[in-house]
Design a protein around this motif. Structure first.
Motif, mmCIF file in Angstrom:
data_model
loop_
_atom_site.group_PDB
_atom_site.id
_atom_site.type_symbol
_atom_site.label_atom_id
_atom_site.label_comp_id
_atom_site.label_asym_id
_atom_site.label_seq_id
_atom_site.Cartn_x
_atom_site.Cartn_y
_atom_site.Cartn_z
ATOM 1 N N VAL A 112 1.058 6.474 2.097
ATOM 2 C CA VAL A 112 0.353 5.199 2.529
ATOM 3 C C VAL A 112 -0.982 5.187 2.205
ATOM 4 C CG1 VAL A 112 0.262 3.769 4.741
ATOM 5 C CG2 VAL A 112 2.196 5.024 4.305
ATOM 6 N N GLU B 258 0.924 -1.408 0.077
ATOM 7 C CA GLU B 258 -0.202 0.117 0.033
ATOM 8 C C GLU B 258 0.730 1.251 -0.035
ATOM 9 O OE1 GLU B 258 -0.318 -2.446 2.287
ATOM 10 O OE2 GLU B 258 -2.292 -3.027 2.340
ATOM 11 N N VAL B 259 2.054 1.339 -0.006
ATOM 12 C CA VAL B 259 2.932 2.274 0.199
ATOM 13 C C VAL B 259 3.440 2.569 -1.150
ATOM 14 C CG1 VAL B 259 5.230 3.346 1.223
ATOM 15 C CG2 VAL B 259 3.822 1.596 2.585
ATOM 16 N N PHE C 283 7.415 7.778 10.118
ATOM 17 C CA PHE C 283 7.034 6.603 9.156
ATOM 18 C C PHE C 283 7.369 5.258 9.797
ATOM 19 C CE2 PHE C 283 5.160 5.012 5.476
ATOM 20 C CZ PHE C 283 5.858 3.843 5.165
ATOM 21 N N VAL D 21 4.992 2.109 10.729
ATOM 22 C CA VAL D 21 5.005 0.944 10.043
ATOM 23 C C VAL D 21 5.137 -0.371 10.986
ATOM 24 C CG1 VAL D 21 6.520 -0.454 8.308
ATOM 25 C CG2 VAL D 21 5.814 1.670 7.780
ATOM 26 N N GLU E 240 -3.670 7.010 4.383
ATOM 27 C CA GLU E 240 -3.421 6.948 5.759
ATOM 28 C C GLU E 240 -2.389 7.828 6.361
ATOM 29 O OE1 GLU E 240 -2.417 2.861 6.727
ATOM 30 O OE2 GLU E 240 -4.697 2.169 6.497
#
Length: 292
Positions: A218, A173-174, A276, A280, A202
């Motif tokens: 994201v 998704e990144v 970030f 994650v 996000e």
């Protein structure tokens, strides 16, 4: 009508000639007769004929009925010429309008030309972006082929040495976004507006440099990330290059090559790596707890 009798006598024709008196006509005839008499023009072979024409015109103009008919004939002729002139004017105008319409039909509309030019530039831009993406994808495939065996062995070694453990693969998704530093560039809010059209965003982390700008976006779902990868191009004067971030293997326990992996990922993230990374890692821990 073969001749204008007023003109033969040297008098004005038309409405002005119709208002002349008989005395004025007779005076003009006598002056003209002295000048055109054949005795004074012995060298002119047409002198006698011209004098006969002069006398005939005089006789018509001094006769009331003949003069009235001649004046009516002159009036009809003038009206006919006036109508012809009007018709010629209308005809010329119609021809001019027709030529103008023909020229306008062959002249391209500036608005249509500008729209076609915009579409052509946009099409070329999309082709160029597709070429750049393909080039980066080919480079990424070549690099990942050489490092895949080492990564797999490292993952197996970590699991063997630690007696097993949870390992989670980062979802796709990144997205990595890059652009040239031209004008205002792109802010986190502007990137959020562009990508939120294709799904929930996000998080966004931006890295700035003097020549280029980049960011990690994201997305909430893989479908949204895939759609945005093929659709987001940015502004026409400063296009965006959108690439999916390569999946990375992350373990719950420290590994010998963790520093090397962090360095490679830090190059992608830049100054916003810490924020970030926390995001994650939080997601990875939740995924590991679900697997347990």
């Amino acid at each position: 009508m073969e001749a204008d009798h007023y003109c033969i006598l040297g008098l004005p024709s038309g409405e002005e000639g119709a208002n002349l008196t008989t005395k004025e006509i007779t005076k003009a005839y006598r002056e003209k007769a002295r000048d055109l008499h054949p005795d004074k023009r012995k060298d002119d072979p047409n002198a006698h004929e011209n004098f006969i024409k002069l006398k005939s015109s005089y006789e018509i103009l001094v006769d009331d009925k003949a003069r009235k008919l001649f004046d009516d004939l002159l009036w009809v002729k003038r009206e006919q010429q006036r109508r012809f002139a009007q018709q010629d004017s209308k005809r010329r105008k119609m021809m001019s309008d027709l030529e103008d319409r023909e020229r306008a039909s062959f002249t391209p509309d500036p608005a249509v030309t500008a729209k076609e030019e915009e579409e052509r530039i946009s099409r070329k831009l999309k082709e160029e972006i597709a070429r750049i993406r393909a080039m980066h994808a080919n480079k990424g495939t070549g690099m990942s082929t050489g490092s895949s065996s080492g990564s797999n062995q490292d993952k197996v070694g970590r699991e063997g040495n630690n007696g097993g453990g949870a390992s989670v693969e980062l979802d796709k998704e990144v997205l990595k976004v890059s652009w040239e530093r031209i004008g205002e560039g792109y802010t986190a809010e502007k990137l959020r507006q562009l990508f939120s059209r294709f799904g929930e965003v996000e998080d966004i982390v931006i890295k700035s440099s003097k020549k280029r700008g980049s960011a990690l976006v994201v997305m909430a779902t893989k479908e949204a990330a895939v759609t945005a990868t093929g659709s987001v191009t940015g502004d026409l004067h400063n296009p965006l290059l959108v690439m999916p971030l390569k999946p990375v293997i992350v373990a719950d326990f420290p590994a010998p090559q963790k520093a090397e992996e962090s360095d490679g990922f830090s190059n992608l993230v830049g100054a916003g790596f810490q924020a970030f990374e926390d995001s994650v890692l939080s997601r990875l821990k939740k995924a590991a707890e679900k697997q347990k």
